[in-house]
Design a protein around this motif. Structure first.
Motif, PDB file in Angstrom:
ATOM      1  N   LEU A  26       0.816  -1.207   0.000  1.00  0.00           N
ATOM      2  CA  LEU A  26       0.000   0.000   0.000  1.00  0.00           C
ATOM      3  C   LEU A  26       0.855   1.265   0.000  1.00  0.00           C
ATOM      4  O   LEU A  26       0.556   2.236  -0.693  1.00  0.00           O
ATOM      5  CB  LEU A  26      -0.937  -0.004   1.217  1.00  0.00           C
ATOM      6  CG  LEU A  26      -1.929   1.139   1.296  1.00  0.00           C
ATOM      7  CD1 LEU A  26      -2.829   1.156   0.067  1.00  0.00           C
ATOM      8  CD2 LEU A  26      -2.756   1.024   2.553  1.00  0.00           C
ATOM      9  N   TRP A  27       1.971   1.291   0.729  1.00  0.00           N
ATOM     10  CA  TRP A  27       2.824   2.477   0.782  1.00  0.00           C
ATOM     11  C   TRP A  27       3.401   2.801  -0.585  1.00  0.00           C
ATOM     12  O   TRP A  27       3.594   3.961  -0.934  1.00  0.00           O
ATOM     13  CB  TRP A  27       3.924   2.338   1.832  1.00  0.00           C
ATOM     14  CG  TRP A  27       4.874   1.190   1.580  1.00  0.00           C
ATOM     15  CD1 TRP A  27       4.780  -0.077   2.076  1.00  0.00           C
ATOM     16  CD2 TRP A  27       6.037   1.219   0.755  1.00  0.00           C
ATOM     17  NE1 TRP A  27       5.810  -0.852   1.620  1.00  0.00           N
ATOM     18  CE2 TRP A  27       6.609  -0.080   0.797  1.00  0.00           C
ATOM     19  CE3 TRP A  27       6.659   2.188  -0.015  1.00  0.00           C
ATOM     20  CZ2 TRP A  27       7.762  -0.415   0.103  1.00  0.00           C
ATOM     21  CZ3 TRP A  27       7.816   1.854  -0.700  1.00  0.00           C
ATOM     22  CH2 TRP A  27       8.362   0.575  -0.637  1.00  0.00           C
ATOM     23  N   ILE A  31       2.983   6.370  -2.753  1.00  0.00           N
ATOM     24  CA  ILE A  31       4.089   7.149  -3.335  1.00  0.00           C
ATOM     25  C   ILE A  31       3.863   7.371  -4.820  1.00  0.00           C
ATOM     26  O   ILE A  31       4.036   8.486  -5.324  1.00  0.00           O
ATOM     27  CB  ILE A  31       5.441   6.443  -3.078  1.00  0.00           C
ATOM     28  CG1 ILE A  31       5.791   6.526  -1.590  1.00  0.00           C
ATOM     29  CG2 ILE A  31       6.549   7.057  -3.927  1.00  0.00           C
ATOM     30  CD1 ILE A  31       7.020   5.745  -1.197  1.00  0.00           C
ATOM     31  N   ILE A  32       3.441   6.347  -5.538  1.00  0.00           N
ATOM     32  CA  ILE A  32       3.186   6.478  -6.976  1.00  0.00           C
ATOM     33  C   ILE A  32       2.083   7.507  -7.222  1.00  0.00           C
ATOM     34  O   ILE A  32       2.191   8.357  -8.100  1.00  0.00           O
ATOM     35  CB  ILE A  32       2.820   5.108  -7.587  1.00  0.00           C
ATOM     36  CG1 ILE A  32       4.057   4.201  -7.596  1.00  0.00           C
ATOM     37  CG2 ILE A  32       2.268   5.276  -9.000  1.00  0.00           C
ATOM     38  CD1 ILE A  32       3.769   2.759  -7.959  1.00  0.00           C
TER      39      ILE A  32
END
Length: 189
Positions: A26-27, A31-32
């Protein structure tokens, strides 16, 4: 269950369970998403190095971007000039105008170039003996190559004697554009 290897060794099969693939963490998606958002915003916002803030980019070629001195855009004046609208820092620089509107024509031999009364630069068109004075009208668009020339308060009073406010503005700017008549092109409005 065991198999016999060609060299006579017994090989036991072990079952390996594959871990279920859940996709990217999920992180990483966060970021994307943040990077894509920044790229999208950057496409529509320009960084203002003088103010440190973003301004919405002009989507068309505005009149303001058509007036440059020494490679710098002159309009809006607050970004190009020194304190109080001082343009003397551009003295001696080549000034180029491409389709910039004539703001007003208060005197023979010169005119204000720009988009508004507070966003304008004086253009002086000297005439040679026997030559008819240059004639422009408010709203005409002009293109030229000239030179930024520094001037004194006396120049402003001489060029615009009947208009105290315009004379004061020209005095504060401390420079004007000098353009030979032969280097000036007018597109009538």
């Amino acid at each position: 269950m065991t198999d016999v290897h060609p060299e006579g060794l017994a090989v036991a099969h072990t079952r390996v369970r594959a871990r279920p693939r859940l996709g990217a963490p999920l992180w990483l998606w966060a970021i994307i998403s943040a990077v894509c958002s920044l790229v999208a915003v950057a496409a529509f916002v320009q960084w203002d190095p003088l103010g440190g803030a973003g301004t919405v980019a002009d989507t068309d070629t505005s009149a303001a971007s058509g007036l440059t001195a020494g490679g710098a855009t002159l309009l809006p004046l607050e970004r190009a000039s020194g304190p109080g609208g001082d343009l003397s820092g551009f003295a001696g620089d080549t000034v180029t105008a491409e389709g910039v509107p004539v703001q007003s024509v208060p005197a023979a031999g010169g005119f204000w170039l720009g988009t508004a009364a507070d966003e304008r630069v004086w253009v002086q068109v000297p005439t040679q003996p026997g030559e008819a004075p240059f004639v422009a009208a408010t709203g005409d668009r002009v293109s030229f190559t000239g030179v930024m020339a520094a001037h004194t308060d006396a120049f402003a009073a001489q060029v615009l004697p009947g208009d105290a406010a315009a004379s004061a503005l020209l005095s504060r700017q401390r420079a004007h554009v000098e353009v030979a008549r032969s280097d000036l092109e007018i597109v009538r409005s």
